[in-house]
Design an enzyme around this catalytic site. Structure first.
Site, short mmCIF file in Angstrom:
data_model
loop_
_atom_site.label_atom_id
_atom_site.label_comp_id
_atom_site.label_asym_id
_atom_site.label_seq_id
_atom_site.Cartn_x
_atom_site.Cartn_y
_atom_site.Cartn_z
N HIS A 58 47.61 40.85 44.86
CA HIS A 58 47.84 39.70 43.98
C HIS A 58 46.55 38.91 43.78
O HIS A 58 46.22 38.48 42.66
CB HIS A 58 48.93 38.80 44.57
CG HIS A 58 49.25 37.61 43.74
ND1 HIS A 58 49.57 36.39 44.28
CD2 HIS A 58 49.30 37.44 42.39
CE1 HIS A 58 49.80 35.52 43.31
NE2 HIS A 58 49.63 36.14 42.15
N GLU A 61 44.39 40.68 41.35
CA GLU A 61 44.86 40.43 39.97
C GLU A 61 44.21 39.16 39.40
O GLU A 61 43.81 39.12 38.24
CB GLU A 61 46.38 40.30 39.97
CG GLU A 61 46.99 39.86 38.64
CD GLU A 61 48.24 39.03 38.82
OE1 GLU A 61 48.32 37.94 38.22
OE2 GLU A 61 49.14 39.46 39.56
N HIS A 62 44.11 38.13 40.23
CA HIS A 62 43.47 36.88 39.80
C HIS A 62 41.97 37.08 39.58
O HIS A 62 41.40 36.59 38.60
CB HIS A 62 43.68 35.79 40.85
CG HIS A 62 45.01 35.13 40.79
ND1 HIS A 62 45.18 33.82 40.41
CD2 HIS A 62 46.25 35.61 41.04
CE1 HIS A 62 46.45 33.50 40.45
NE2 HIS A 62 47.14 34.58 40.83
N GLU A 139 50.58 29.03 43.58
CA GLU A 139 51.70 29.87 43.15
C GLU A 139 52.70 30.06 44.28
O GLU A 139 53.92 29.98 44.08
CB GLU A 139 51.19 31.25 42.71
CG GLU A 139 50.72 31.32 41.28
CD GLU A 139 50.47 32.75 40.84
OE1 GLU A 139 51.33 33.63 41.12
OE2 GLU A 139 49.41 33.02 40.25
#
Length: 225
Positions: A58, A61-62, A139
């Protein structure tokens, strides 16, 4: 396909192993908005995170969004899509990471260029790490009360400690830092990219009113790398 389906389709595999699904839809009536779309799925997710760095997929992904060698300005891709009537997003799941956008058809090639470059030569600079760690943490905290996420995490918690399926997909500041320096995390995320972000683990789908031959030519031009 259904006789009522006016779309045309083609499956191709590039020389680098990238699998591509091309879709040509009919042109809209004059005056109507002409949109093109793309989605890229990569065979990597929370299942593939190191046991001592949950959430790394994740976090990656950022990080890939933070500019490329060809377009080094941060958020260049985001701004281009937004300025041309489009929208974009990405998500990381248990076993896949997905990136997708829609955009005005006239700006489609420019979006392909900017999009492909972040997978061919992303910068992922060390000075972006703190900011993106904060984003991942935000998040995580924002989804703590999401019932779906809570149920999913409960299921993962029943998996054996030594099994890869004991995932924590979103990750947090605690799991990603885990007593690491930013330099060590920088090396870890680059290693993760080199291991999993390869064409043979990717499937690309594009949809436009452009001809299938034109679409294939654009994909070969920008994604062969």
């Amino acid at each position: 396909k259904s006789q009522n389906d006016k779309n045309l389709y083609r499956l191709v595999r590039l020389a680098n192993g990238l699998k591509v699904f091309l879709i040509q839809h009919p042109k809209e009536e004059p005056g109507m908005e002409q949109l093109s779309a793309l989605t890229l799925n990569i065979d990597v997710g929370g299942y593939d995170d190191p046991k001592d760095a949950k959430g790394l997929s994740h976090f990656l992904e950022h990080m890939v969004f933070m500019g490329s060698e060809k377009y080094p300005k941060e958020n260049e891709y985001h701004e281009y899509v937004a300025n041309n009537g489009g929208d974009l997003n990405a998500s990381t799941g248990f076993k896949e990471t997905s990136y997708y956008f829609t955009i005005d058809e006239e700006a489609f090639e420019g979006a392909l260029d900017r999009f492909s470059s972040i997978f061919i030569s992303p910068l992922m600079l060390e000075n972006s790490i703190e900011r993106e760690l904060d984003s991942v943490e935000s998040e995580y905290r924002g989804r703590m009360n999401n019932d779906y996420i809570r149920r999913l995490q409960l299921i993962y918690s029943f998996v054996r400690d030594d099994h890869q399926a004991r995932a924590f997909i979103s990750g947090s500041l605690t799991t990603l830092k885990n007593n690491r320096t930013n330099t060590e995390l920088y090396q870890l995320v680059h290693d993760h990219f080199r291991t999993y972000y390869v064409a043979s683990r990717m499937v690309l789908a594009v949809e436009s009113s452009k001809s299938l031959d034109d679409l294939q030519g654009l994909i070969e031009k920008y994604f062969q790398g």
